[in-house]
Design a protein around this motif. Structure first.
Motif, PDB file in Angstrom:
ATOM      1  N   SER A  14       0.863  -1.173   0.000  1.00  0.00           N
ATOM      2  CA  SER A  14       0.000   0.000   0.000  1.00  0.00           C
ATOM      3  C   SER A  14       0.901   1.225   0.000  1.00  0.00           C
ATOM      4  O   SER A  14       2.077   1.140   0.373  1.00  0.00           O
ATOM      5  N   LYS A  33      -1.575  -3.503   6.449  1.00  0.00           N
ATOM      6  CA  LYS A  33      -1.172  -2.487   5.465  1.00  0.00           C
ATOM      7  C   LYS A  33      -2.260  -1.435   5.260  1.00  0.00           C
ATOM      8  O   LYS A  33      -2.008  -0.241   5.383  1.00  0.00           O
ATOM      9  N   SER A  34      -3.455  -1.907   4.942  1.00  0.00           N
ATOM     10  CA  SER A  34      -4.554  -0.971   4.668  1.00  0.00           C
ATOM     11  C   SER A  34      -4.975  -0.239   5.930  1.00  0.00           C
ATOM     12  O   SER A  34      -5.311   0.950   5.884  1.00  0.00           O
ATOM     13  N   LEU A  47      -4.170   8.964   0.031  1.00  0.00           N
ATOM     14  CA  LEU A  47      -4.034   7.652  -0.570  1.00  0.00           C
ATOM     15  C   LEU A  47      -3.322   7.763  -1.909  1.00  0.00           C
ATOM     16  O   LEU A  47      -3.638   8.631  -2.721  1.00  0.00           O
ATOM     17  N   ASP A  50      -3.809   1.211  -2.672  1.00  0.00           N
ATOM     18  CA  ASP A  50      -4.030   0.203  -1.637  1.00  0.00           C
ATOM     19  C   ASP A  50      -3.753  -1.185  -2.189  1.00  0.00           C
ATOM     20  O   ASP A  50      -4.322  -1.580  -3.203  1.00  0.00           O
ATOM     21  N   ASP A  51      -2.879  -1.887  -1.537  1.00  0.00           N
ATOM     22  CA  ASP A  51      -2.574  -3.302  -1.779  1.00  0.00           C
ATOM     23  C   ASP A  51      -1.614  -3.548  -2.935  1.00  0.00           C
ATOM     24  O   ASP A  51      -0.757  -4.402  -2.839  1.00  0.00           O
ATOM     25  N   ILE A  74      -9.819   2.042  -1.418  1.00  0.00           N
ATOM     26  CA  ILE A  74      -9.116   1.356  -0.345  1.00  0.00           C
ATOM     27  C   ILE A  74     -10.066   0.353   0.300  1.00  0.00           C
ATOM     28  O   ILE A  74     -11.272   0.611   0.406  1.00  0.00           O
ATOM     29  N   GLU A  75      -9.506  -0.785   0.696  1.00  0.00           N
ATOM     30  CA  GLU A  75     -10.310  -1.784   1.407  1.00  0.00           C
ATOM     31  C   GLU A  75     -10.321  -1.432   2.882  1.00  0.00           C
ATOM     32  O   GLU A  75      -9.274  -1.308   3.508  1.00  0.00           O
TER      33      GLU A  75
END
Length: 147
Positions: A14, A33-34, A47, A50-51, A74-75
């Motif tokens: 991320s 991470k998220s 941001l 993400d990932d 983003i999750e």
């Protein structure tokens, strides 16, 4: 493995931007991470991705952006995939490794190589309450300078 010849890579990390500098957050699935990215965003970061993050080497620096299919998303565990304000082509200044052992008084860690560029690396437990503050302190003290 050296990646000195590569000029771009897609990494399972991320990435957020703080004060115009990118922070790559690396760790196993479920390592936070998220979650860490979201808490940094709550503290004023933006941001990037993400990932998965695309990094490109340009003039000796790395720039980060999201793959098109996940850009601006983003999750958030328990909520799903949510849209967020995002930025792209941010110069990367710090690599946060959630898989390394966190020691009380570490010696300087060996830098990490990404697309042929050395990045300073720190080890953190992403789920500690102080993790976002530690990332900000590390960015100020160990991170590469702004362009």
């Amino acid at each position: 493995m050296s990646t000195a010849g590569l000029s771009s890579e897609t990494l399972h990390v991320s990435c957020v931007a703080k004060d115009g500098r990118g922070i790559l957050i690396y760790g196993r699935s479920g390592s936070g991470k998220s979650d860490l990215a979201l808490r940094l965003i709550d503290r004023g970061a933006l941001l990037v991705s993400d990932d998965y993050t695309i990094v490109r080497r340009i003039d000796g620096r790395l720039l980060a952006r999201a793959p098109a299919n996940i850009e601006g998303r983003i999750e958030v565990r328990g909520l799903g995939i949510v849209p967020l304000e995002h930025v792209a082509d941010i110069p990367i200044a710090l690599y946060v490794d959630l898989n390394l052992d966190v020691v009380r008084l570490p010696d300087r860690r060996e830098p990490v190589w990404v697309a042929g560029v050395q990045l300073p690396v720190i080890a953190l437990n992403a789920l500690e309450a102080s993790a976002p503050v530690k990332v900000e302190v590390a960015l100020r003290h160990f991170g590469l300078p702004p362009l």
